[in-house]
Design an enzyme around this catalytic site. Structure first.
Site, PDB file in Angstrom:
ATOM      1  N   ASP A 154       0.811  -1.223   0.000  1.00  0.00           N
ATOM      2  CA  ASP A 154       0.000   0.000   0.000  1.00  0.00           C
ATOM      3  C   ASP A 154       0.841   1.268   0.000  1.00  0.00           C
ATOM      4  OD1 ASP A 154      -2.544   1.330   0.099  1.00  0.00           O
ATOM      5  OD2 ASP A 154      -2.256   1.694   2.235  1.00  0.00           O
ATOM      6  N   SER A 182      -6.723   5.304  -0.164  1.00  0.00           N
ATOM      7  CA  SER A 182      -7.053   3.997  -0.746  1.00  0.00           C
ATOM      8  C   SER A 182      -8.543   3.710  -0.601  1.00  0.00           C
ATOM      9  CB  SER A 182      -6.251   2.894  -0.049  1.00  0.00           C
ATOM     10  OG  SER A 182      -4.875   3.126  -0.163  1.00  0.00           O
ATOM     11  N   GLN A 208      -5.253  -1.991  -6.972  1.00  0.00           N
ATOM     12  CA  GLN A 208      -5.799  -1.066  -5.980  1.00  0.00           C
ATOM     13  C   GLN A 208      -6.429   0.137  -6.681  1.00  0.00           C
ATOM     14  OE1 GLN A 208      -3.247   1.736  -3.567  1.00  0.00           O
ATOM     15  NE2 GLN A 208      -3.970   0.486  -1.867  1.00  0.00           N
TER      16      GLN A 208
END
Length: 290
Positions: free
Chosen positions: A207, A232, A282
Site C-alpha cells: 500500500d 485507498s 488497488q
C-alpha cells in the site's frame, strides 16, 4: 534485526481477546490516520490465526471504509465463512469507535501441484545499485509541504528497505511521465520462516507506492507536495508462489486508468530470481484540490 522491524512485528502480533476477536494497535504514520497497509496486514494476521497451518493465503480482497484513528485500538472480528476440503475462507471486519473502518475477505488453500506459467519479469537494475530512502528522500526536501515530511517518511518506512528504480513522483512535479513505477523492497532484517508472516509484510508494503503510477501520468507529486488529495478505496492481492519478504522483491507498478476522482493501480511483484510471486490491484481517491 532493525529496531523498526521489531516494532512492526510487534504491531502485527495481535492480542486475542476472544475466540475469533483480536485487538491491534497503530504506529505513527506520515499522515494523521492509520496507514492502510497496516490495517490490511493486521486483518490478514487475524484471519490467518483461525486457519490450519497447512493452508496458505492465496488471495485477499479488501475495502477501506473509514479513516482509521491512530490513537485508538482496532478490534478485528473474524467470520469463519467456509472450511472446505482444499480451501478456507475468512471475512474480517476492523472496528474503531463502534464503526467498521475496513473489511477484508481472504482465501487460504492447501498446497497442490498444478499447471504452471507466468508473465516474464521486466528488466530492472540491481537493487543494491539504487539509493536507499535515507539517501534519496533528502534530495527532494524542498518539494515537500514542510521540513518534517522527510523525517516522517523515513520513520514510517524504517522497517523496510524500499528503493525507487526511477525518480519518484515528487521529483518531477509538472512533467507527466509514463504511468509506470518500479521499486525494490525487503524488510530491514531477517524474518522467521512462517509463510503467513511474509505474506502479511508484503501486504503491508503493497500500500506504500502503488498509486504512484497514477500521479506520474499527470505530473503530480502527491499529498506531500500538496497537489493531490488521496486515499485507498479498495485493495486486492493474489499470492501465486512462495516468497520471502526479507529478500529483494521487485514491485512493478502501472496505472491503466484514472477518472471520476479515482485512479487505478495494478502491479506484479517478482522475486529477484524472476518468479512471479504476487499480483496487486488497488483503486484510490485521487483528487486535485480546488
Amino acid at each position: 534485526m532493525h529496531q523498526a522491524l521489531e516494532s512492526l512485528l510487534d504491531l502485527l502480533d495481535l492480542e486475542r481477546i476472544e475466540e475469533d476477536i483480536f485487538r491491534g494497535r497503530s504506529r505513527s504514520a506520515v499522515v494523521p490516520r492509520v496507514f492502510g497497509g497496516q490495517v490490511a496486514a493486521q486483518a490478514l494476521v487475524a484471519a490467518g490465526r483461525t486457519v490450519p497451518a497447512d493452508r496458505m493465503a492465496h488471495s485477499l480482497h479488501a475495502y477501506f471504509l473509514r479513516m482509521g484513528d491512530p490513537g485508538a485500538p482496532i478490534v478485528y472480528t473474524v467470520d469463519r465463512i467456509r472450511d472446505g476440503a482444499s480451501f478456507t475462507t475468512r471475512r474480517v471486519v476492523a472496528i474503531q469507535h463502534g464503526q467498521p473502518i475496513f473489511h477484508l475477505s481472504a482465501s487460504f488453500q492447501t498446497y497442490e501441484e498444478g499447471m504452471e506459467h507466468q508473465a516474464d519479469m521486466p528488466p530492472a537494475p540491481d537493487p543494491e545499485s539504487l539509493p536507499t530512502a535515507a539517501e534519496m528522500l533528502p534530495r527532494y526536501a524542498d518539494a515537500f509541504l514542510d521540513e518534517g515530511v522527510v523525517d516522517r517518511m523515513l520513520e514510517a518506512r524504517a522497517a523496510v528497505d524500499l528503493r525507487y528504480v526511477d525518480v519518484p513522483p515528487w521529483g518531477t512535479v509538472g512533467t507527466p511521465r509514463e504511468p509506470r513505477s518500479q521499486v525494490w523492497f525487503r524488510t530491514n532484517g531477517k524474518l522467521a520462516d512462517d509463510p503467513l508472516l511474509h505474506v502479511c509484510l508484503a501486504t503491508y508494503v503493497s500500500d506504500m507506492t502503488l498509486l504512484d503510477s497514477v500521479l506520474l501520468a499527470h505530473g503530480r507529486g502527491g499529498w506531500a507536495v500538496g497537489d493531490v488529495v488521496g486515499a485507498s478505496l479498495d485493495h486486492a492481492m493474489w499470492f501465486h508462489r512462495p516468497f520471502r519478504a526479507d529478500e529483494w522483491l521487485l514491485y512493478d507498478q502501472e496505472s491503466p486508468s484514472a477518472s471520476g476522482g479515482r485512479g487505478l493501480g495494478q502491479a506484479r511483484i517478482y522475486t529477484q530470481d524472476g518468479r512471479l510471486a504476487i499480483t496487486v490491484i488497488q483503486e484510490g481517491v485521487v483528487r486535485v484540490p480546488r
